[in-house]
Scaffold this motif. Structure first.
Motif, PDB file in Angstrom:
ATOM      1  N   UNK A  53       0.928  -1.294   0.000  1.00  0.00           N
ATOM      2  CA  UNK A  53       0.011  -0.032   0.000  1.00  0.00           C
ATOM      3  C   UNK A  53       1.118   1.145  -0.130  1.00  0.00           C
TER       4      UNK A  53
ATOM      5  N   UNK B 261      -6.689  -7.368   4.933  1.00  0.00           N
ATOM      6  CA  UNK B 261      -6.716  -6.130   5.316  1.00  0.00           C
ATOM      7  C   UNK B 261      -6.851  -5.973   6.980  1.00  0.00           C
ATOM      8  N   UNK B 262      -6.812  -6.875   7.677  1.00  0.00           N
ATOM      9  CA  UNK B 262      -6.988  -6.670   9.086  1.00  0.00           C
ATOM     10  C   UNK B 262      -5.507  -6.284   9.694  1.00  0.00           C
ATOM     11  N   UNK B 263      -4.631  -6.492   8.887  1.00  0.00           N
ATOM     12  CA  UNK B 263      -3.169  -5.791   9.525  1.00  0.00           C
ATOM     13  C   UNK B 263      -2.344  -5.324   8.324  1.00  0.00           C
ATOM     14  N   UNK B 264      -1.453  -4.613   8.782  1.00  0.00           N
ATOM     15  CA  UNK B 264      -0.536  -3.860   7.916  1.00  0.00           C
ATOM     16  C   UNK B 264       0.826  -4.504   8.450  1.00  0.00           C
TER      17      UNK B 264
ATOM     18  N   UNK C 254     -14.049  -5.079  11.346  1.00  0.00           N
ATOM     19  CA  UNK C 254     -13.954  -5.609   9.991  1.00  0.00           C
ATOM     20  C   UNK C 254     -13.547  -4.044   9.199  1.00  0.00           C
ATOM     21  N   UNK C 255     -12.596  -4.487   8.390  1.00  0.00           N
ATOM     22  CA  UNK C 255     -12.000  -3.264   7.668  1.00  0.00           C
ATOM     23  C   UNK C 255     -13.047  -2.789   6.675  1.00  0.00           C
TER      24      UNK C 255
ATOM     25  N   UNK D  73     -15.658  -0.897   7.697  1.00  0.00           N
ATOM     26  CA  UNK D  73     -15.915   0.121   8.573  1.00  0.00           C
ATOM     27  C   UNK D  73     -14.941   1.226   8.297  1.00  0.00           C
ATOM     28  N   UNK D  74     -13.622   0.869   7.818  1.00  0.00           N
ATOM     29  CA  UNK D  74     -12.629   1.883   7.901  1.00  0.00           C
ATOM     30  C   UNK D  74     -12.606   2.755   6.217  1.00  0.00           C
TER      31      UNK D  74
ATOM     32  N   UNK E 242       0.976  -4.234  12.418  1.00  0.00           N
ATOM     33  CA  UNK E 242      -0.018  -3.226  13.203  1.00  0.00           C
ATOM     34  C   UNK E 242      -1.429  -3.319  12.539  1.00  0.00           C
ATOM     35  N   UNK E 243      -2.539  -2.525  13.314  1.00  0.00           N
ATOM     36  CA  UNK E 243      -3.803  -2.599  12.831  1.00  0.00           C
ATOM     37  C   UNK E 243      -4.040  -1.383  12.239  1.00  0.00           C
ATOM     38  N   UNK E 244      -4.735  -1.413  11.000  1.00  0.00           N
ATOM     39  CA  UNK E 244      -5.099  -0.392  10.411  1.00  0.00           C
ATOM     40  C   UNK E 244      -6.028   0.613  11.012  1.00  0.00           C
ATOM     41  N   UNK E 245      -6.137   1.899  11.025  1.00  0.00           N
ATOM     42  CA  UNK E 245      -7.179   2.679  11.654  1.00  0.00           C
ATOM     43  C   UNK E 245      -8.524   2.289  11.062  1.00  0.00           C
ATOM     44  N   UNK E 246      -9.277   1.841  11.652  1.00  0.00           N
ATOM     45  CA  UNK E 246     -10.592   1.581  11.162  1.00  0.00           C
ATOM     46  C   UNK E 246     -11.560   2.212  11.968  1.00  0.00           C
ATOM     47  N   UNK E 247     -12.936   2.400  11.278  1.00  0.00           N
ATOM     48  CA  UNK E 247     -13.861   3.001  12.102  1.00  0.00           C
ATOM     49  C   UNK E 247     -13.781   4.601  12.020  1.00  0.00           C
TER      50      UNK E 247
END
Lengths: 322, 258
Positions: free
Chosen positions: A120, A138-141, A293-294, A296-297, B224-229
């Motif tokens: 990305x 898509x849950x982790x980067x 869940x991604x 919502x991003x 790391x977790x992406x910023x969601x919501x």
């Protein structure tokens, strides 16, 4: 040469894939950081006329050969591999598409170069290459350092804007020889789908259903909501792979790219491949049980809840008011 | 036709993923694994080809938690042989490492066709299909749906999927490797009772992992977790209250006559 940034041009049926311009835009940033040239690599037959489209590049390398008229993983990999091996750029950017997957991972082995996939972000700073990959649906980067003098990065579509890659310019065009004898993969034909009963790319409202629906028997629940809104039913890939809805309803990377005024994602977690096909919708509403869940991003409005409770209530409300 | 199906156990995304203390890898202590969903399609495609044209299907996995059950399920579905590679790192391997291991292991297994899932959720350093095919020096096509033998089974005709439902038909000489996107029908279901029965009778062949060069070619410095919501405005309440709020929103935006 050793500081150059190469971008593989992806084209189909005479048309350049938008992701190529995204890569060129990104490639320009990298070339500025390395002090090298930005080089677009164009493979095909009778494709030289596409070269002026790559004004953002310093050079367009064109390998034109009748055997490259239709894309094959083997033909492309052989020609691209030779080119990249002899010119040894700092980075080779490839789109993370069907074609890109073939090429990026295959060349990583053939050339012995590291590959970072599903990128990305990609940047070079102080000579060091770093890339951020989107993994686990898509849950982790994952941010990674890529050691060495050369690397391949396969970049997700939609990761950066295409505009910068569409800059006007007059790149030098250099034709290179292509050798593709003894092909073990032969292109036969391109199959363009016949229009289905509904063209989801033209519908103003889509109610799209994903894995959260559980079974085919529950699809009418979503159809009811769509009917109440005068909307068309769409789906994420797993639903179509299961055969629950036809391919013409599939939104995402291997399906359609849609931009409706309203997109209601029901039970769709939002894998990158799905987001790629609907992120430009004007209003996105997501209903999912998983708060992490991604989807919502990217959604404008969200409901963390059970679709089996929310959908009937919503359908009832809309029908009752009509 | 001998069809080899290498499969990968991956974290179940239905469960919460935790990052370990150093922030660079998954915390695998309570991780639930499942078969990569695309590998289920690869297996289904292999079984369909076997049923139509004869042959043998071999399912091959690296040792991992819950892998035995996945392999026995494969037998219950119709796989002829199931194999697992033992002595692999417990924390899992990168795609490059898996390809290096498999490239050695498959040398002793007869095959004309290798079918594997087009991708997995752990392919940070690339997909197994093209990595393994290149390591073996055999032709490969990614994102395949639809496989049929042609030319007296010296080749297969496949369809590669692109965006917008466009597909390319290609003919691929065997031996070859295909990255399967979707089988021609949805993966079959094996009843639990049948899997239990298979567990009593079937045998998983074990192969020791060859020595392999470690590494993915790049090093994760941060997971790391992406910023969601952050973007979505959330509606909560009872189903009726939520319906009320969504209905009001649709009215406001002109999607329903409010």
């Amino acid at each position: 040469m050793a500081n150059d940034v190469f971008v593989l041009v992806e084209h189909l049926d005479g048309k350049v894939n938008e992701v190529t311009f995204e890569l060129l835009g990104r490639g320009r940033e990298l070339a500025t950081a390395t002090g090298g040239s930005l080089v677009a690599v164009l493979l095909g037959s009778g494709v030289k006329n596409l070269a002026p489209e790559f004004g953002a590049a310093d050079t367009v390398l064109v390998a034109d050969h009748p055997a490259l008229a239709g894309y094959t993983p083997e033909g492309y990999k052989r020609v691209l591999g030779e080119l990249v091996k002899s010119r040894a750029p700092r980075v080779l950017l490839i789109a993370n598409t069907a074609m890109g997957m073939d090429q990026a991972a295959g060349l990583s082995i053939d050339l012995g170069w590291p590959l970072v996939a599903y990128a990305r972000e990609v940047a070079i700073s102080g000579g060091a290459l770093r890339a951020v990959s989107q993994i686990y649906g898509g849950k982790l980067l994952a941010e990674a350092e890529v050691p060495g003098d050369h690397a391949i990065v396969s970049v997700l579509a939609g990761a950066s804007p295409a505009e910068k890659g569409k800059a006007a310019g007059t790149p030098a065009v250099e034709e290179v020889a292509a050798s593709v004898d003894g092909a073990r993969v032969r292109f036969k034909r391109l199959i363009v789908p016949e229009a289905g009963d509904v063209d989801i790319t033209k519908e103003p409202i889509l109610v799209s259903v994903g894995r959260g629906i559980g079974s085919q028997e529950n699809i009418p629940l979503v159809q009811d909501l769509a009917d109440s809104l005068g909307a068309a039913l769409a789906a994420s890939r797993p639903i179509v792979d299961q055969g629950w809805l036809p391919k013409t309803r599939q939104v995402g990377k291997s399906g359609m790219t849609v931009k409706p005024k309203l997109y209601i994602a029901v039970g769709i977690s939002g894998a990158p491949e799905h987001l790629e096909g609907m992120r430009s919708s004007s209003t996105i509403v997501a209903i999912n049980t998983d708060a992490a869940a991604p989807i919502f991003g990217i959604a404008h409005y969200g409901v963390v809840g059970d679709l089996f409770d929310v959908l009937p209530a919503l359908t009832e409300k809309i029908k009752g008011a009509a | 036709m001998n069809i080899l199906v290498p499969v990968r156990m991956v974290p179940d995304l239905a469960e919460e993923l935790e990052i370990d203390a150093n922030g660079k890898a998954l915390d695998r202590s309570f991780l639930k694994l499942r078969l990569n969903e695309f590998d289920e399609h690869a297996l289904e495609q292999a079984l369909l080809l076997k049923e139509k044209h004869g042959g043998k299907v071999t399912l091959l996995a690296l040792d991992a938690p819950d892998v035995d059950e996945a392999l026995f399920t494969g037998v219950a579905k119709g796989a002829d042989t199931v194999m697992k590679v033992t002595g692999v790192p417990e924390e899992g391997v990168s795609s490059h490492e898996m390809a290096r291991i498999l490239a050695e292991v498959v040398k002793s297994i007869p095959y004309e066709l290798i079918l594997t899932g087009v991708q997995s959720i752990e392919d940070r350093d690339g997909q197994i299909g093209p990595l393994l095919a290149s390591a073996l020096g055999i032709p490969h096509v990614s994102v395949v749906s639809g496989v049929e033998p042609t030319d007296g089974a010296r080749a297969v005709t496949v369809r590669q999927e692109y965006a917008g439902g466009v597909m390319a038909e290609m003919e691929v000489d065997l031996p070859a490797l295909l990255g399967v996107q979707a089988a021609q029908q949805s993966p079959r279901y094996a009843p639990v009772s049948k899997v239990r029965q298979v567990m009593k009778t079937a045998k998983i062949e074990e192969v020791a992992s060859p020595a392999f060069e470690p590494g993915a070619g790049s090093n994760v410095v941060r997971l790391f977790k992406p910023e969601t919501g952050g973007r979505a405005e959330m509606f909560d309440g009872s189903p009726d209250e939520i319906a009320e709020k969504l209905y009001a929103l649709f009215g406001e935006k002109g999607f329903v006559k409010g």
